[in-house]
Design a protein around this motif. Structure first.
Motif, PDB file in Angstrom:
ATOM      1  N   ARG A   3     -22.783  61.953  91.800  1.00 43.94           N
ATOM      2  CA  ARG A   3     -23.024  63.600  91.432  1.00 43.94           C
ATOM      3  C   ARG A   3     -21.609  64.214  91.102  1.00 43.94           C
ATOM      4  N   GLU A   7     -20.942  65.808  87.699  1.00 41.20           N
ATOM      5  CA  GLU A   7     -20.508  67.328  87.137  1.00 41.20           C
ATOM      6  C   GLU A   7     -19.275  67.345  86.717  1.00 41.20           C
ATOM      7  N   ARG A  10     -19.312  66.717  83.152  1.00 38.41           N
ATOM      8  CA  ARG A  10     -19.948  67.890  82.439  1.00 38.41           C
ATOM      9  C   ARG A  10     -18.881  69.174  82.287  1.00 38.41           C
ATOM     10  N   ALA A 168     -19.377  68.251  94.496  1.00 35.55           N
ATOM     11  CA  ALA A 168     -20.319  68.146  93.568  1.00 35.55           C
ATOM     12  C   ALA A 168     -21.312  69.693  93.658  1.00 35.55           C
ATOM     13  N   ASP A 169     -21.601  70.265  94.773  1.00 39.73           N
ATOM     14  CA  ASP A 169     -22.102  71.340  94.856  1.00 39.73           C
ATOM     15  C   ASP A 169     -21.432  72.448  94.302  1.00 39.73           C
ATOM     16  N   SER A 172     -21.697  72.101  90.598  1.00 41.54           N
ATOM     17  CA  SER A 172     -22.866  72.426  89.846  1.00 41.54           C
ATOM     18  C   SER A 172     -23.192  74.013  89.568  1.00 41.54           C
TER      19      SER A 172
END
Length: 252
Positions: A3, A7, A10, A168-169, A172
């Protein structure tokens, strides 16, 4: 791909698949970047850097950049663009932010990635990948939330690797800068840097113009010059108003 890698890719264009002391991140090719980093270090100071974090959102209407601790001595803002931009354009953006919001901070404390200096030397250094362990300090860099950034002012690092799911959180919740937002921000930064130029241009033109029938020293005094600017209908109204303001101390 984890993850965190997803991210990171991205936002910044390349996954950070193996953060180690030996690995640094070349996120995208040197002539086109998605990641731009502004750092204040030696010492890290969130009270200074937070000004940039807040104003890019309020004044430039950009998405919030990621906040990172460097693992050594700095705090960073990580900007992401949805579409890669030329490295020279990215350097322009960072230099404009530095001039607009961090002008009082010594150059020795500010890091820009990419920077005009590194690009001119042909040795453009990308920002080190986050999270990663610093080879010199042994501490870890990491992305942090805005409400915790001030906690790391004295020690901008972690003793242990950060939790990758938590990293990752954090990522995100961030959005890259769209092309229209990017272009508008460049226009606004350029306008802010050159807001004094119209008056400067007026001064240059007026000084070059003939003095007309009044050519003595009185006509060349600051007061006389300002009067000429204020009364010249060919001068922009804004600049005539500024000249009028400057004349106020002469009024009795």
């Amino acid at each position: 791909m984890t993850r965190l890698n997803t991210e990171f890719a991205r936002l910044y264009g390349a996954p950070d698949s193996l953060p180690t002391a030996a690995k640094t991140g070349t996120h995208v090719p040197a002539d086109a970047v998605k990641a731009m980093v502004l750092e204040v270090a030696r010492p890290a100071d969130w009270s200074v850097l937070s000004t940039v974090w807040h104003t890019v959102q309020s004044e430039l209407e950009l998405p919030a950049p990621a906040i990172a601790i460097s693992g050594s001595d700095g705090l960073q803002l990580w900007f992401s663009v949805a579409q890669p931009v030329r490295s020279s354009e990215a350097a322009d953006f960072l230099a404009a932010l530095r001039l607009q919001y961090l002008a009082a901070v010594p150059d020795s404390r500010v890091g820009l990635y990419p920077s005009h200096t590194s690009l001119a030397s042909g040795n453009a250094a990308p920002a080190r990948a986050v999270p990663a362990v610093d080879a010199h300090t042994g501490y870890w860099s990491a992305f942090v939330s805005a409400d915790l950034a001030s906690v790391f002012g004295d020690e901008p690092w972690l003793d242990i690797p950060p939790n990758r799911d938590q990293q990752a959180d954090i990522l995100s919740r961030l959005s890259p800068i769209t092309r229209p937002q990017w272009q508008e921000a460049l226009v606004r930064l350029d306008a802010a840097q050159h807001k004094e130029e119209p008056l400067a241009a007026t001064v240059a033109v007026t000084l070059a113009a003939p003095l007309g029938p009044v050519g003595d020293m009185q006509a060349q005094s600051p007061k006389a010059f300002l009067m000429r600017v204020m009364n010249d209908p060919s001068v922009a109204l804004h600049d005539r108003i500024e000249a009028a303001k400057a004349l106020l101390p002469y009024e009795r």
